[in-house]
Design a protein around this motif. Structure first.
Motif, short mmCIF file in Angstrom:
data_model
loop_
_atom_site.label_atom_id
_atom_site.label_comp_id
_atom_site.label_asym_id
_atom_site.label_seq_id
_atom_site.Cartn_x
_atom_site.Cartn_y
_atom_site.Cartn_z
N ARG A 148 136.76 16.75 84.52
CA ARG A 148 137.24 15.86 83.45
C ARG A 148 138.53 16.40 82.84
O ARG A 148 139.45 15.65 82.51
N GLN A 149 138.61 17.73 82.74
CA GLN A 149 139.81 18.33 82.13
C GLN A 149 141.04 18.10 83.03
O GLN A 149 142.13 17.83 82.56
N ILE A 150 140.83 18.23 84.34
CA ILE A 150 141.97 18.03 85.27
C ILE A 150 142.36 16.55 85.32
O ILE A 150 143.55 16.21 85.25
N LEU A 151 141.37 15.67 85.39
CA LEU A 151 141.67 14.24 85.60
C LEU A 151 141.89 13.49 84.30
O LEU A 151 142.28 12.32 84.29
N GLY A 152 141.57 14.15 83.16
CA GLY A 152 141.89 13.55 81.86
C GLY A 152 141.14 12.26 81.57
O GLY A 152 141.66 11.37 80.89
N SER A 153 139.92 12.16 82.10
CA SER A 153 139.14 10.93 81.87
C SER A 153 137.70 11.16 82.30
O SER A 153 137.35 12.22 82.84
N ASP A 154 136.89 10.10 82.11
CA ASP A 154 135.58 10.11 82.75
C ASP A 154 135.80 10.15 84.27
O ASP A 154 136.85 9.69 84.76
N VAL A 155 134.82 10.66 84.98
CA VAL A 155 134.96 10.79 86.44
C VAL A 155 133.70 10.31 87.13
O VAL A 155 132.63 10.25 86.52
N TYR A 156 133.85 9.96 88.40
CA TYR A 156 132.69 9.67 89.25
C TYR A 156 132.91 10.42 90.56
O TYR A 156 134.02 10.91 90.84
N VAL A 157 131.84 10.53 91.36
CA VAL A 157 131.94 11.26 92.64
C VAL A 157 132.38 10.29 93.72
O VAL A 157 131.65 9.35 94.06
N HIS A 158 133.57 10.54 94.24
CA HIS A 158 134.06 9.70 95.36
C HIS A 158 133.37 10.11 96.66
O HIS A 158 133.07 9.28 97.52
N GLN A 159 133.12 11.40 96.79
CA GLN A 159 132.49 11.93 98.03
C GLN A 159 131.91 13.31 97.73
O GLN A 159 132.48 14.06 96.93
N SER A 160 130.76 13.58 98.34
CA SER A 160 130.26 14.97 98.30
C SER A 160 129.78 15.30 99.71
O SER A 160 129.45 14.40 100.50
N ARG A 161 129.83 16.57 100.03
CA ARG A 161 129.37 16.98 101.36
C ARG A 161 129.09 18.47 101.37
O ARG A 161 129.67 19.21 100.60
N ILE A 162 128.20 18.87 102.27
CA ILE A 162 128.08 20.29 102.59
C ILE A 162 128.70 20.44 103.97
O ILE A 162 128.38 19.67 104.88
N ASN A 163 129.63 21.38 104.08
CA ASN A 163 130.19 21.72 105.39
C ASN A 163 129.50 23.01 105.80
O ASN A 163 129.70 24.04 105.16
N VAL A 164 128.67 22.92 106.82
CA VAL A 164 127.81 24.06 107.17
C VAL A 164 128.60 25.16 107.89
O VAL A 164 128.42 26.34 107.65
#
Ligand code: 6CS
Ligand code: FE
Length: 299
Positions: free
Chosen positions: A122-138
């Motif tokens: 939130r501090q970097i994007l200066g707003s509320d945020v949502y997750v566009h993508q999440s992943r585990i790279n094994v």
């Protein structure tokens, strides 16, 4: 009379006939100077300049054991392996990535809401945020393949319809990231130039690109110019360490032929002021497990 859907202006044209570099037209840090949050003003200045910010111990060794156990559980669950969210290594057929872990795992759902993570986004994007993508790279040992040089934003703009560069990734190491087992490499400062790539996006591109990206990869000439200008930084660190990096950093990682897995969890936060529209350079949207269409802010 029905009005045509408003067409968003394309500030970052890509995947046309020729490759073209243009200056970034967006800030890197969107919050006002002095806005409250875990990053210091110095750290934010560094992020603005280089495109990344490292956090030595974002999560504790105790936390890491919880997340690593959850990664192992997911990777060994036949239902997860059979799910379209799981991408396998082209040769070994071992699991390479599992997407949308914040939706299929309560442990990772908690991680995206952890203030140590969410407050930084939130501090970097200066707003509320949502997750566009999440992943585990094994990135298991003994031959896991890497990820060729690319800008994530180039793909998320072309194929997922993110209009502006108001998106940030955090890569959290769940195993030791040595200088030998395929760590993340970033060209510092490359995020300030947008490289529009040549070549149209094939239909269903994601079915191949998540194993081996082709569309949206820079030419050798462009990469040589970027590397000569910016250099290449390799990120190493213990489990629990994290790298925050801007969506437009030129980055990649090598193969892992050591016995030691380089398993990281990646969360991509997008500003709720930058929600996905139609793809800017692809025939169809990618599935929602890769590019979210639920813009509910993470609270
Ligand atoms: O296409 C994507 O969204 C994914 N591809 C790469 C190589 N990095 C970002 C993301 O995971
Ligand atoms: Fe990437």
């Amino acid at each position: 009379m029905t009005t045509a859907p408003e067409r968003t202006v394309d500030l970052y044209p890509t995947r046309g006939a020729t490759e073209v570099a243009t200056p970034r037209q967006d800030p890197v840090v969107w919050s006002e100077p002095g806005a409250p949050g875990p990053f210091s003003a110095e750290e934010l200045k560094g992020l603005e300049r280089t495109g990344f910010a490292t956090v030595e111990q974002l999560i504790s060794p105790e936390d890491v054991t919880v997340y690593l156990a959850e990664l192992d559980r997911l990777v060994n669950d036949p239902a997860v392996r059979a799910d379209e969210r799981s991408i396998v290594e082209p040769t070994s057929q071992e699991i390479r990535s599992v997407f949308e872990v914040h939706k299929i795992s309560q442990v990772f759902a908690d991680l995206v809401r952890d203030p140590r993570v969410l407050d930084r986004a939130r501090q970097i994007l200066g707003s509320d945020v949502y997750v566009h993508q999440s992943r585990i790279n094994v990135k298991p040992g003994f031959g896991a393949s890497g990820f060729y040089w690319h800008s994530d934003f180039e793909t998320w703009h072309a194929e997922d319809g993110l209009p502006r560069m108001r998106t940030v990734s955090v890569s959290i190491a769940l195993t030791e990231n040595y200088d030998t087992n395929g760590g993340l490499m970033i060209m510092p400062g490359s995020h300030l130039t947008f490289l529009g790539c040549a070549g149209e996006t094939p239909k269903d591109n994601y079915k191949k690109s998540l194993q081996m990206q082709e569309a949206g990869t820079p030419s050798d000439e462009a990469l040589t110019g970027f590397a000569d200008r910016h250099g290449i930084k390799l990120f190493t660190g213990p489990a629990g360490s994290a790298t925050w990096f801007d969506c437009n950093c030129m980055h990649g990682s090598g193969d892992n032929i050591t016995p030691y897995p380089r398993s990281n969890v990646f969360i991509v936060f997008n500003s709720v002021e930058n929600t996905a529209v139609e793809p800017f350079a692809a025939p169809v949207r990618r599935p929602e497990f890769i590019g979210a269409r639920d813009f509910t802010p993470i609270r």
